[in-house]
Write an enzyme that holds these catalytic residues in place. Sequence first.
Site, PDB file in Angstrom:
ATOM      1  CB  CYS A  78      11.508 -28.108  36.421  1.00  0.00           C
ATOM      2  SG  CYS A  78      10.771 -29.761  36.292  1.00  0.00           S
ATOM      3  CG  HIS A 178       8.672 -27.048  40.334  1.00  0.00           C
ATOM      4  ND1 HIS A 178       8.507 -26.370  39.156  1.00  0.00           N
ATOM      5  CD2 HIS A 178       8.772 -28.348  39.998  1.00  0.00           C
ATOM      6  CE1 HIS A 178       8.493 -27.220  38.148  1.00  0.00           C
ATOM      7  NE2 HIS A 178       8.651 -28.432  38.629  1.00  0.00           N
ATOM      8  CD  GLU A 180       7.982 -22.961  40.402  1.00  0.00           C
ATOM      9  OE1 GLU A 180       9.174 -22.898  40.757  1.00  0.00           O
ATOM     10  OE2 GLU A 180       7.588 -23.747  39.514  1.00  0.00           O
TER      11      GLU A 180
END
Lengths: 199, 258
Positions: A78, A178, A180
């Site tokens: 990001c 992202h 994650e």
Amino acid sequence: MIAVVDYKAGNLTSVMKSLRAVGANPTSTDDPATVHRADKIILPGVGHFAATKFLEDQGLKAAIRRKIAAGVPFLGICVGLQWLFAGSTEAPGCSGLAAFPETCDRFAPGRKIPHVGWNSLSIRPGARLFAGISNNSFVYFTHAYRAPVTTATVAVTDYGEPFSAAVEHGNIMGVQFHPEKSGETGLRLLRNFLEWEPC
Amino acid sequence: MLTKRIIACLDVKAGRVVKGVQFVDLIDAGDPAEVAARHAAAGADEIVFLDITATHEARGTLIPTVKRTAQQLFIPFTVGGGIRTADEASAVFDAGADKISINSAALAHPEVIGEIGAKFGAQAVIVAIDARRAGPSSPIEAAQVFVSGGRKPTGRHAIEWAKEAEDRGAGEILLTSMDADGTRAGFDCELTAAVSTAVQIPVIASGGAGNAQHFTQVFREGKADAALAASIFHFGIADVRSLKEELRRDGIPVRLPC
């Protein structure tokens, strides 16, 4: 040792949890000496580009620059991707690592900003981060600024305009989305980064 | 292409998922961590955990339950209910939330929106608005904002408050129609469209989902960027996967689970 750089830009909990889920034992750190010992470096991030000033103030930027020059694999997430560029119009006085000469800019008006949600990836064949990930896979984005498409771009996403969803150049990698928070696709990408060995 | 998000909501009371009709008459729907993991596996794009009694009973969010739920999830996870200050928000982020949703506290102290945003980024702050119309024929601009789980009227108008929340740095608006909530008779598309076109940030529609057609309507007519539902998933009327397959047949861009 996998170093996850903590520069007080939001929380690291999700990134640490996802790395553990794919079998890594990451260390979060704001100490340049720890970064210096790392075998791989991840710079997460979410929020304002100005937060990256902390990296400079703490000596982390210099430490990361040395490690990258030494060939250590680096992944920016990001704002961590945007920081690889020269800078961002979000924080004009704050310079990035300048591994790539372009500048990040805000999405043009005429659409909802920030760009929030699951969007698809147009993946360049051979991209190392995307080994085993199908073209047009969906990943989760949340950002108002974006990096342009450049020669280092390995995945493009379209949100009214095309932008760099992922970049790779030698041992330097970055993703605007992202991993994650992108389910199985994101975990696979993190695994690819962890398993990638520089030749 | 950016897809329309389907968000599964867990209304949590005393550590259990519950669902009521128009904010009352609660029934048990399971353990939050288990329910969240099931929705994620079925293709939910996000999970929202709302501690629905926290503000009313003036106590903090259920941190251990939040932590246990976050542990199961690799998709965006929002927590709301009882968050009053930036410090309380910090505790929720530390427990594994990616975003927090604030409602009563944002109305009482609007500066808290900017305070949390400054620390965690605007994308991490969702302002939740519970709105009720004065009547079927009253103008949409007169829809009023309620707080404390729908118990207290504020005298504020939903559209005007949504704009202020955006100006103060909210990353998204979660708009619940109290008239539609729990009825399974469809979203309030008119109210959703009015708010969605008044702000530039994404708007999540909530309240009234009963079938796939309702989602299609709120994405098309309601101009919603995301839609949230709870009870239709909990009671097996549809799971997220079958809902998304139906939406895709309707031509709505959605992310289908693998």
